[in-house]
Enzyme design. Structure first.
Site, PDB file in Angstrom:
ATOM      1  CG  ASN A  72     -17.022  16.401  15.160  1.00 49.07           C
ATOM      2  OD1 ASN A  72     -18.063  16.329  14.491  1.00 49.07           O
ATOM      3  ND2 ASN A  72     -16.029  15.555  14.995  1.00 49.07           N
ATOM      4  CB  CYS A  73     -11.656  19.051  14.876  1.00 49.04           C
ATOM      5  SG  CYS A  73     -11.107  19.412  16.559  1.00 49.04           S
ATOM      6  CB  ALA A  74      -9.185  14.939  15.939  1.00 49.74           C
ATOM      7  NE  ARG A 119      -9.244  21.616  19.889  1.00 52.62           N
ATOM      8  CZ  ARG A 119      -8.492  22.691  19.824  1.00 52.62           C
ATOM      9  NH1 ARG A 119      -9.051  23.881  19.879  1.00 52.62           N
ATOM     10  NH2 ARG A 119      -7.187  22.607  19.684  1.00 52.62           N
TER      11      ARG A 119
END
Length: 540
Positions: A469-471, A473
C-alpha cells in the site's frame, strides 16, 4: 516491470508519512522561539519557556536529521513479501554495515578514491554523519538502493532451509550474513562512483535553478499527471527528500532555514529561489475546491445531496492534509481528459505564483505545511507574499470551476450525480439491491467489514500473491485477474476507484488504507489456517 516500479514507489510513501507531524512540531517550535511572535522575555536563553520549546523542537528534528536511516528501515514494510518486521531489522543492520565499510575504506584508501575522510562532514564536503558514522553523503538515494537490495535478499533467502547444525543461522540471521558479504562490494562501488554522481547532482541543481519558471511548470505537471500510475513518487522524491535542487532536499533545507527566513526582510524568492519546486500543494488547497464545486453544480439537482456527501470529505482531505486521490479518482476514470486538464492547471498555477515571487514549502495541505511551516512563521515579514499567493489561488479556484464545469457540460461527462447509477456506486445498499443480492449473502460483508468485502471481490485469499500500500491505495498482485469482481463492487464497498494492469490491481481506499491492509492480511492468514486445519482433519 511497471508493476514492480509502482510497488517500489508505493513503498517509498511509508516513511514519507512521518514528515507532516514532524514538520508541524518544528514549525510551531520555531515560531515560538521568534521574539516577534512571543516577545523578547520568553525567548531569552535562560527563560523556562524557551528551554521547553527548545527541547520539544529537538524532538521534532528526529525525522529530518535521520532521513536516510528512516527511508532504509521504512521501505521493507512495503517491499518485503513476508515477515516485514524482520526485514526491517535486517535492513537496519546491513545499512549500518554498509556505512561502516564506507568509513573504513575511506579512512584507509581515501587517496585512491579521491575522498578526504579527514574533512569535517559539513555542507559541500560530500560527507555526513549517519548514526554516529562518518560516511559519504548519499542522501536517501543510497538508503533506498541498499534497502531495496537487502529486502530482495530477504525475500529470496528468509525461508531458505539450512542443515540442522546451522539452524541458528536460519531466517533473518542468514539474510544478514548474505547481506554482510554483499555490502563489501557495495561500499567499494559507492566510494568509486558516488563522488562522480555528486558532481552530476551539482550540475543538475545548477540547471534546474537556471530553468526558472519553465522548470517549475514541467516539474509540477509531471508530479500531477503521473499520479494514476503511481510513478509520481519518483518525481517529487528527489526534490523534496533528495538532493535534486538543494543538499538534503527541500523539506529539510526549508526547516533548517525557517528561523532565518522568517526574520529576514528580503524577498523569500531571493533567499530561497529553489522553493518554486515545492509549490505543488497549491493545487490541493485551491484547485480541489474548484473541482468539487464544478462536480457539485453539474450534478442533477436531486442528486446533489448525495454528491456533497461524497465530495466534502474528499475535498477536506485534500485541503487539510494534501491527500488528493479520494477526490481525483472520483473523475479520473470517468474522464482522463479532466485529469490532464487538472495537471495543466496545477502546473500553471504554481508557475504563476513563482513568477509573482511565491516560494516556500507548500507540498502538503493547510494543517501540515501551509499554516505551521509557512504562513504563520512568515507572516510578520512576508505577509504580502502570502496575500499574493492566496489571491492567485482563489483566481485559479474560479478558473478550475469554470473549466471543469464547461468540459463536463459540453462533453456530457457522466461525473458523479449526472447519472443515477453513478451515485449508486457509492452506496453499498443500493448496489446490493441492483445486483439482486439477498440479505443473507450481504450479511458476511457487513459483519466482517470492508476488508472482508475486498477479499471476496479480489477472488479470495488463494488469488492474492502479495499486498502492498501507499498513502491511499492497496496495491495487490493477483494470480488471476479474471477471478476478481467488477469495479462497481469495489466502489460499492467504499473504494474511490480501481486501477487494473496485467495481474496487478490498485484499489483506492483512502487514508485508512494501512488498517485495511492489515485486516486483509489477517483474513488471508485465517483463511489459509482454516484450509490447513481442514486438510489435516481430512488426512487424519
Amino acid at each position: 516491470m511497471l508493476s514492480q516500479i509502482q510497488r517500489f514507489g508505493g513503498a517509498m510513501f511509508t516513511p514519507v508519512l512521518l514528515f507532516p507531524f514532524a514538520g508541524i512540531v518544528v514549525g510551531i517550535a520555531i515560531m515560538l522561539r521568534n521574539p516577534m511572535f512571543v516577545g523578547e522575555a520568553l525567548t531569552a536563553p535562560d527563560s523556562l519557556f524557551a528551554q521547553i520549546v527548545h527541547i520539544i523542537e529537538e524532538g521534532g528534528w528526529t525525522v529530518f536529521r535521520n532521513m536516510p536511516l528512516i527511508f532504509a528501515v521504512g521501505l521493507p514494510i512495503g517491499l518485503a513479501k513476508q515477515a516485514q518486521g524482520r526485514a526491517c531489522l535486517a535492513v537496519l543492520v546491513s545499512f549500518l554495515t554498509w556505512n561502516y565499510f564506507i568509513n573504513a575504506m575511506g579512512m584507509t584508501w581515501g587517496h585512491f578514491f579521491g575522498v578526504d575522510f579527514s574533512a569535517e562532514p559539513t555542507a559541500g564536503s560530500g560527507l555526513t554523519m549517519i548514526a554516529g558514522i562518518k560516511t559519504l553523503d548519499t542522501s536517501i538515494i543510497g538508503a533506498i538502493v541498499i534497502s531495496g537490495l537487502v529486502t530482495a535478499l530477504h525475500n529470496r533467502y528468509f525461508d531458505k532451509p539450512l542443515p540442522v547444525f546451522l539452524g541458528i543461522f536460519q531466517g533473518s540471521s542468514f539474510v544478514v550474513i548474505v547481506a554482510f558479504l554483499a555490502m563489501i562490494p557495495c561500499a567499494w562501488l559507492t566510494l568509486l562512483g558516488w563522488p562522480k554522481v555528486q558532481l552530476g547532482i551539482e550540475s543538475l541543481q545548477a540547471f534546474l535553478r537556471s530553468a526558472g519558471a519553465l522548470g517549475v511548470w514541467v516539474y509540477i505537471f509531471l508530479e500531477r499527471i503521473l499520479i494514476p500510475t503511481g510513478l509520481h513518487h519518483f518525481v517529487y522524491g528527489p526534490f523534496i527528500f533528495g538532493p535534486a535542487v538543494v543538499e538534503g532536499g527541500l523539506q529539510v533545507y526549508w526547516a533548517e532555514h525557517l528561523q532565518a527566513f522568517s526574520q529576514s526582510t528580503e524577498p523569500l524568492k531571493t533567499l530561497f529561489p529553489e522553493g518554486g519546486f515545492a509549490l505543488h500543494g497549491n493545487s490541493k488547497v485551491f484547485g480541489s475546491v474548484g473541482i468539487a464545486l464544478a462536480l457539485y453544480f453539474t450534478a442533477a439537482p436531486e442528486n446533489r445531496v448525495k454528491v456533497a456527501g461524497l465530495l466534502i470529505p474528499a475535498t477536506l482531505t485534500a485541503m487539510l492534509v494534501g491527500i488528493t486521490e479520494p477526490l481525483e479518482f472520483t473523475f479520473l476514470f470517468i474522464s482522463p481528459l479532466l485529469f490532464a486538464v487538472h495537471a495543466v492547471l496545477a502546473a500553471t498555477m504554481a508557475t504563476v505564483m513563482y513568477i509573482c515571487g511565491v516560494v516556500g514549502n507548500f507540498g502538503g495541505g493547510l494543517l501540515d505545511q501551509f499554516l505551521p511551516q509557512n504562513w504563520i512563521p512568515m507572516f510578520h515579514h512576508h505577509a504580502s507574499m502570502m496575500f499574493i499567493q492566496i489571491g492567485i489561488g482563489l483566481c485559479f479556484t474560479a478558473l478550475y470551476f469554470v473549466v471543469f464545469r464547461t468540459l463536463i457540460l459540453r462533453l456530457n461527462l457522466k461525473t458523479p450525480g449526472r447519472e443515477e447509477s453513478e451515485i449508486k456506486l457509492y452506496s453499498k445498499a443500493d448496489y446490493q439491491a441492483a445486483r439482486g443480492k439477498t440479505t443473507a449473502a450481504a450479511a458476511p460483508e457487513t459483519r466482517l467489514g470492508q476488508a472482508a468485502g475486498f477479499l471476496q471481490a479480489l477472488g479470495g485469499a488463494d488469488n492474492i500473491e502479495s499486498i502492498n500500500n501507499c498513502a491511499t491505495r492497496l496495491r495487490i498482485a493477483l494470480v488471476d485477474m479474471a477471478k476478481t469482481q467488477s469495479d462497481d463492487v469495489f466502489k460499492a464497498l467504499g473504494a474511490h476507484g480501481v486501477v487494473r494492469r496485467g495481474n496487478g490491481i490498485q484499489v483506492i481506499v483512502g487514508l485508512h488504507v494501512p488498517q485495511v491492509r492489515d485486516q486483509l492480511e489477517n483474513l488471508m492468514k485465517d483463511s489459509l489456517s482454516t484450509e490447513h486445519t481442514t486438510m489435516t482433519e481430512a488426512v487424519s
